[in-house]
Scaffold this motif. Structure first.
Motif, PDB file in Angstrom:
ATOM      1  N   ASN A  59       0.772  -1.085  -0.188  1.00  0.00           N
ATOM      2  CA  ASN A  59      -0.497   0.200   0.196  1.00  0.00           C
ATOM      3  C   ASN A  59       0.600   1.819   0.154  1.00  0.00           C
ATOM      4  O   ASN A  59       0.742   2.556  -0.593  1.00  0.00           O
ATOM      5  CB  ASN A  59      -0.739   0.078   1.403  1.00  0.00           C
ATOM      6  CG  ASN A  59      -1.948  -0.887   1.117  1.00  0.00           C
ATOM      7  OD1 ASN A  59      -3.227  -1.003   0.328  1.00  0.00           O
ATOM      8  ND2 ASN A  59      -2.395  -1.809   2.243  1.00  0.00           N
ATOM      9  N   HIS A  60       1.988   0.960   0.745  1.00  0.00           N
ATOM     10  CA  HIS A  60       2.527   2.559   0.360  1.00  0.00           C
ATOM     11  C   HIS A  60       4.101   2.703  -1.147  1.00  0.00           C
ATOM     12  O   HIS A  60       3.983   3.166  -0.930  1.00  0.00           O
ATOM     13  CB  HIS A  60       4.308   2.363   1.867  1.00  0.00           C
ATOM     14  CG  HIS A  60       2.605   3.407   3.009  1.00  0.00           C
ATOM     15  ND1 HIS A  60       2.877   2.235   4.109  1.00  0.00           N
ATOM     16  CD2 HIS A  60       3.194   4.250   3.296  1.00  0.00           C
ATOM     17  CE1 HIS A  60       1.835   3.225   4.975  1.00  0.00           C
ATOM     18  NE2 HIS A  60       2.302   3.944   4.279  1.00  0.00           N
ATOM     19  N   ALA A  61       4.363   0.980  -1.608  1.00  0.00           N
ATOM     20  CA  ALA A  61       5.155   0.753  -2.066  1.00  0.00           C
ATOM     21  C   ALA A  61       4.935   0.927  -3.370  1.00  0.00           C
ATOM     22  O   ALA A  61       5.488   0.633  -4.380  1.00  0.00           O
ATOM     23  CB  ALA A  61       6.387   0.336  -1.655  1.00  0.00           C
ATOM     24  N   GLY A  62       3.927   0.125  -3.170  1.00  0.00           N
ATOM     25  CA  GLY A  62       3.168  -0.281  -4.381  1.00  0.00           C
ATOM     26  C   GLY A  62       3.422  -2.012  -4.464  1.00  0.00           C
ATOM     27  O   GLY A  62       4.233  -2.534  -3.918  1.00  0.00           O
ATOM     28  N   ARG A  70      13.154  -1.039  -1.577  1.00  0.00           N
ATOM     29  CA  ARG A  70      13.363  -0.022  -0.672  1.00  0.00           C
ATOM     30  C   ARG A  70      12.612   0.686   0.376  1.00  0.00           C
ATOM     31  O   ARG A  70      13.405   1.487   0.912  1.00  0.00           O
ATOM     32  CB  ARG A  70      13.665   1.081  -2.029  1.00  0.00           C
ATOM     33  CG  ARG A  70      14.484   0.471  -3.490  1.00  0.00           C
ATOM     34  CD  ARG A  70      14.102   0.980  -4.767  1.00  0.00           C
ATOM     35  NE  ARG A  70      14.991   1.225  -5.813  1.00  0.00           N
ATOM     36  CZ  ARG A  70      14.161  -0.123  -6.409  1.00  0.00           C
ATOM     37  NH1 ARG A  70      13.111  -0.323  -6.657  1.00  0.00           N
ATOM     38  NH2 ARG A  70      15.494  -0.138  -7.751  1.00  0.00           N
ATOM     39  N   PHE A  71      11.195   0.550   0.448  1.00  0.00           N
ATOM     40  CA  PHE A  71      10.298   0.943   1.438  1.00  0.00           C
ATOM     41  C   PHE A  71      10.753   0.026   2.726  1.00  0.00           C
ATOM     42  O   PHE A  71      11.504   1.035   3.525  1.00  0.00           O
ATOM     43  CB  PHE A  71       8.695   0.531   0.768  1.00  0.00           C
ATOM     44  CG  PHE A  71       8.734   1.203   2.174  1.00  0.00           C
ATOM     45  CD1 PHE A  71       7.445   3.200   1.941  1.00  0.00           C
ATOM     46  CD2 PHE A  71       7.746   0.708   2.854  1.00  0.00           C
ATOM     47  CE1 PHE A  71       6.994   3.194   3.316  1.00  0.00           C
ATOM     48  CE2 PHE A  71       7.129   1.191   3.931  1.00  0.00           C
ATOM     49  CZ  PHE A  71       6.879   2.260   3.910  1.00  0.00           C
ATOM     50  N   ASP A  74      14.443   1.443   3.983  1.00  0.00           N
ATOM     51  CA  ASP A  74      14.368   3.236   4.529  1.00  0.00           C
ATOM     52  C   ASP A  74      13.589   3.237   6.035  1.00  0.00           C
ATOM     53  O   ASP A  74      13.446   3.813   7.217  1.00  0.00           O
ATOM     54  CB  ASP A  74      13.041   4.085   3.609  1.00  0.00           C
ATOM     55  CG  ASP A  74      13.894   4.168   2.922  1.00  0.00           C
ATOM     56  OD1 ASP A  74      14.928   4.261   2.103  1.00  0.00           O
ATOM     57  OD2 ASP A  74      12.948   4.967   1.023  1.00  0.00           O
ATOM     58  N   GLN A  75      12.467   1.511   6.259  1.00  0.00           N
ATOM     59  CA  GLN A  75      12.079   2.011   7.368  1.00  0.00           C
ATOM     60  C   GLN A  75      12.740   0.962   8.688  1.00  0.00           C
ATOM     61  O   GLN A  75      12.565   1.041   9.969  1.00  0.00           O
ATOM     62  CB  GLN A  75      10.585   0.909   7.499  1.00  0.00           C
ATOM     63  CG  GLN A  75       9.851   1.860   6.040  1.00  0.00           C
ATOM     64  CD  GLN A  75       8.968   2.564   5.935  1.00  0.00           C
ATOM     65  OE1 GLN A  75       9.229   3.443   7.569  1.00  0.00           O
ATOM     66  NE2 GLN A  75       9.324   3.686   5.358  1.00  0.00           N
ATOM     67  N   GLY A  76      14.429   0.701   8.303  1.00  0.00           N
ATOM     68  CA  GLY A  76      15.256   0.128   9.122  1.00  0.00           C
ATOM     69  C   GLY A  76      15.147  -1.514   8.988  1.00  0.00           C
ATOM     70  O   GLY A  76      15.771  -1.890   9.485  1.00  0.00           O
ATOM     71  N   PHE A  77      14.782  -2.195   7.960  1.00  0.00           N
ATOM     72  CA  PHE A  77      14.798  -3.177   7.849  1.00  0.00           C
ATOM     73  C   PHE A  77      15.759  -3.426   7.114  1.00  0.00           C
ATOM     74  O   PHE A  77      15.456  -3.267   6.601  1.00  0.00           O
ATOM     75  CB  PHE A  77      13.293  -3.705   7.039  1.00  0.00           C
ATOM     76  CG  PHE A  77      12.019  -3.578   8.435  1.00  0.00           C
ATOM     77  CD1 PHE A  77      12.003  -4.511   9.229  1.00  0.00           C
ATOM     78  CD2 PHE A  77      10.747  -2.688   7.752  1.00  0.00           C
ATOM     79  CE1 PHE A  77      10.767  -4.347  10.244  1.00  0.00           C
ATOM     80  CE2 PHE A  77       9.651  -2.793   8.519  1.00  0.00           C
ATOM     81  CZ  PHE A  77      10.138  -3.829   9.279  1.00  0.00           C
TER      82      PHE A  77
END
Length: 312
Positions: A59-62, A70-71, A74-77
């Motif tokens: 829902n955020h990254a497609g 990539r998302f 960016d969230q730390g994973f």
């Protein structure tokens, strides 16, 4: 010296001093900003290597898995899982591997599946089923090279009710020994996963998995301890992890009931994560669960739940 020259010289000196001060102040601010950025990045990275999967942040990254990775970063994973990797085209496997290498992320498990994982397979000892499994092992070695994978999930299939349990166990051991011979040269580790989805499945307990690992006696045959499944099948999580520690190579996460993110059910994940961290576990923690809430709100709630559970 004339008064106006004195004033002009004094103003020039003052301006120079202010300019120099501004330069140093600017440098201090730049250093401070760098330090703040560094600290923010450090805070973003989790203490354990939690690994989301395809679709978890769509829902955020497609829908594109590369954009999702990539998302996630960016969230730390710093890890991912991809159960269906073997079914992806080779060029897509290559792209996933290249992106993970660029971002400094770890590939978690994919599934060694020749199409017989959810039926009677390795338990009956028939060569035709063993051949399917061994072909999947060979295919997995090549796929693992493309994404730099170190672990791959195996399940032996369903019970064969017409064969005594000890004989079924021997058949599984024989198949896994043959599989380990294929995997060992590449360093790929098959991690057997006891499951709770149906009582028809042969492999259900950590102690059962431990005994098979000891019998196979290979560095390429270990246990995948899925905390959700083991809570349902046997409970007593930390003591059982402790008993089987030397044969466990991988962990997966899911709260119970519901198989969603930590804090959504009854399992004290903060305590389990602290135990694993203190025990020195450096591997991947696969997030093999769904999202408790739908949409972007659910994805943000999931990240928040991991921040909370990781704050031990």
């Amino acid at each position: 010296m004339k008064r106006r020259n004195f004033l002009r010289n004094g103003l020039t000196a003052t301006a120079s001093t202010l300019a120099i001060g501004n330069v140093f102040a600017g440098a201090d601010r730049a250093d401070l900003k760098k330090e703040e950025t560094k600290n923010t990045a450090a805070e973003k990275t989790f203490r354990l290597n939690y690994a989301p999967h395809d679709g978890m942040f769509a829902n955020h990254a497609g829908k594109d898995f590369l954009d999702q990775i990539r998302f996630m970063h960016d969230q730390g994973f710093r890890g991912i899982e991809d159960n269906g990797l073997l079914g992806r085209p080779k060029d897509q496997q290559d792209k996933i591997g290249a992106l993970l290498a660029k971002l400094g992320m770890t590939m978690g498990v994919f599934v060694i599946d020749g199409g017989e994982n959810w039926k009677i397979g390795l338990t009956n000892g028939k060569q035709e089923h063993k051949d399917v499994f061994l072909k999947a092992c060979r295919d997995s070695v090549e796929a693992a090279k493309r994404v730099n994978a170190k672990w791959a999930t195996v399940v032996p299939g369903f019970f064969e009710r017409n064969i005594p349990i000890g004989v079924q166990t021997g058949n599984v051991i024989d198949a896994y020994r043959a599989g380990a011979e294929i995997l060992e040269p590449s360093g790929l580790i098959m991690v057997m996963e006891p499951l709770s989805d149906t009582p028809e499945l042969f492999l259900r307990g950590s102690d059962q998995s431990y005994s098979i690992c000891r019998a196979v006696n290979s560095p390429s045959c270990k246990i995948l301890f899925d905390i959700y499944h083991m809570q349902r099948n046997e409970g007593n999580l930390i003591p059982n992890i402790e008993k089987c520690w030397n044969e466990i190579a991988y962990f997966q996460i899911g709260d119970n009931p519901g198989r969603k993110e930590p804090t959504s059910g009854e399992i004290n994940y903060k305590n389990i994560f602290k135990y694993l961290f203190d025990r020195g576990y450096k591997g991947v923690m696969g997030m093999e669960h769904g999202n408790a809430k739908p949409g972007k709100e659910g994805e943000l709630a999931l990240i928040k739940a991991y921040r909370e559970s990781d704050s031990f």
